[in-house]
Scaffold this active site. Sequence first.
Site, PDB file in Angstrom:
ATOM      1  N   SER A 158       0.849  -1.182   0.000  1.00 22.25           N
ATOM      2  CA  SER A 158       0.000   0.000   0.000  1.00 22.25           C
ATOM      3  C   SER A 158       0.895   1.246   0.000  1.00 22.25           C
ATOM      4  O   SER A 158       1.714   1.418  -0.902  1.00 22.25           O
ATOM      5  CB  SER A 158      -0.955  -0.036   1.193  1.00 22.25           C
ATOM      6  OG  SER A 158      -1.950   0.935   1.086  1.00 22.25           O
ATOM      7  N   HIS A 203      -7.791  -5.185  -0.861  1.00 21.86           N
ATOM      8  CA  HIS A 203      -6.717  -4.549  -0.112  1.00 21.86           C
ATOM      9  C   HIS A 203      -6.665  -5.000   1.345  1.00 21.86           C
ATOM     10  O   HIS A 203      -5.604  -4.986   1.955  1.00 21.86           O
ATOM     11  CB  HIS A 203      -6.921  -3.029  -0.154  1.00 21.86           C
ATOM     12  CG  HIS A 203      -5.688  -2.238   0.060  1.00 21.86           C
ATOM     13  ND1 HIS A 203      -4.823  -1.916  -0.956  1.00 21.86           N
ATOM     14  CD2 HIS A 203      -5.164  -1.686   1.173  1.00 21.86           C
ATOM     15  CE1 HIS A 203      -3.829  -1.193  -0.477  1.00 21.86           C
ATOM     16  NE2 HIS A 203      -4.008  -1.045   0.816  1.00 21.86           N
TER      17      HIS A 203
END
Length: 767
Positions: free
Chosen positions: A597, A718
């Site tokens: 990320s 995610h």
Amino acid sequence: MKPAHATSAPSSLAYPPARREDRVEDLHGRRVADPYRWLEDPDAAETSAWSAAQDELYAAYRERVTAQAGSSPVWSSDALAGRLQELLGAGFVGAPAWRGDRRFFMRREGAQEHAVVVVAEPDPSAPGRERERVLIDPVALDPAGTTTLDAWQPSKEGDLMAFQVSSGGTEESVLRILDVATGEIVDGPIDRARYSPVAWVPGGEHLFYVRRLPAEQVPEDERQYHRRVWLHRVGADPSEDVEVFGGGLDMTNYYGVTLTRDGRWLIISASAGTAPRTDVWIADLAADGRDPRGAEALADPRLVEVAVGLDADTHAWVGRDGRLYLHTDLDAPRGRLAVADPSCPGVPHWRTLVAEDPVAVLEGVALVDAGDAAGPDGTRPEQLLVSRRRHTVSEVTVHDPHTGAQLDGPAGVVPLPGLGSVNGLVTRPEGGREVWYSYTDHTTVPTIHLLDTATGAQSVWAAPPGPVVEAPAVRVHQLEATSKDGTTVRAMVVARADALDADGRPTAERPTILYGYGGFQISLDPAYSATTLAWVEAGGVYVVAQLRGGGEEGEEWHRAGRRGAKQNVFDDFHAIAERLVADGWTTPRQLACWGGSNGGLLVGAALTQRPDLFGAVVCSAPLLDMVRYQRFGLGTSWTDEYGDADVPRELDWLLGYSPYHRVADGVEYPATLFTVFEGDTRVDPLHARKLAAALQAATSGDPHERPVLVRRETGVGHGGRALSRTVALTVEQLQFVADHTGLAPAGTPQEAGSAGDAGHAGDQVVA
């Protein structure tokens, strides 16, 4: 130079062709090239073909790796997956959320794919004893394992449970309500409830929650935003919900909403995107004699400003003693605790109760009192517990709740199990002298501890449900390095105890993983990690960097690594890497960097700015095209962290480090593995596609020696994922790093170095 265990690579490791466009745009007078813009469209036939070819390339690489690992007791896929599963086999148990005689908590047994929510309650067939029931099980909802539990909140009486789930990694939460006694769904589904807190009104007939506006009411590119606070009547059609707050405010706002146990005080907070500023309002629902549970008070709360328009992060709540408590970094970057009268809540009325510590960062507090049973006078708090983090290591102290002063001597300090992390200080809503907290460190599985503040006695309240396997004997060393601008930055170095001499110095250079994040005020605190222990057990070194941009040293530390100062984060990372080399822990060819990320942006910057410093890179769900990042996923909400590419000066910040725009032809880039998830609605996989294509075209490295590879995964996003998927991904990431740093796949963990003479397993030493 090949790793010591490398075998001849098949000639099939050739990069698929990728069309390079001569696309150059004029952005505020800056000429910006974007040769792989076409890879932004996942549905285009050309993109699909390119992705399929990358899948084949990665499959060919995996065939080579699995063949050379063979039946190794350490690095074969089966052996490594088995060891990770053993290290994760203890499972997980969370702190209790009390509602009268019921307590709710999360638990994952060793083999379970997802954690479940459990309720423990008095057993009517056995007075004085408890019975436990699984209340919410994501696998029961979806046997395929692609549904994740995003949030849950029991009602104040504990007879109803609001919970949110999403599927396929999208994090697009759907809210439902179930009856705790029967397990039956009594309300929902309510969609568009992503990132929604829930505040129950006493009695369980209503709740406040957060929901986005319907898609047809907002522009298409804004459909992930435009949240509002709503009042919902249980069992009613969501279309009848009353909008309570949020209209006319920033479209990227995230809202918090809480309601006191008696239903009187409603607190709403708002922060624009991920900005480190939080506005707070409070409403007395019983003002002017109104019924706090009545329709008028609930639908039209008379909100008063607590802290609005300030450049500060503030969290507020009303304690059982009736005071308004404020955990804030206003005029205190490392945090302070203030109090006020909730009827006069503005900043001029605040009184600092616990002042800012010059080094440690305030994490949380807990008020401890005699409980409801003590009568009207028993609600006055008797102790105030304060949790701080000093260079990421937790400490808990005891204070007078009226003066804020720490108690003298041993009474003022809560002994902790080790040098690790305390998460949460949990008390009963009705009060009492008991406090629960979770503790973990680099070798200790998270465990719930109970503190009796009346006596000071502590005990393990809830251990993980599965067997805790013996971890390797390790030592944890705190390393300091000097960044480019002279700032001292720290890292935790985890290594086998038998890899160090008597003074704690490395006895040899070893394959090393350097992990970092450096953003959004997120702190990388000591925590149990099967990935870390598996790597260290096999003879490697694992390093966790504490970079500017994170929250390790408070808000000033965060701001020193955001917006125009973002390059500081990368300089910090490089400084730690150089220190590891200088001190003899590793060499550049044996050093891998790893991040996901925002941490994927970190390692993307590292590989394009200092390709000479790393032998391998694992870049997961990354941000990499910083010129166009805000056009995709949740990017618009991150402009306060990175900068806005539509503003010329801020575009210059972004172009200064954007990994996609720093790729240069003819450079030998490190071996790089991009791991992306097709369900990701936060960070679009286009970032990895574009940088992978650029690196494959530019690198002078031999694809057999230093490949640039893309690992795609569908059905996940995610955030959370099933345990088996986590293990499978980690196996491939660790094998990639071992392959390109030279950690030989030979010998059992015991043969890699005798732990018998190195001290007990899990030795925690910070030097």
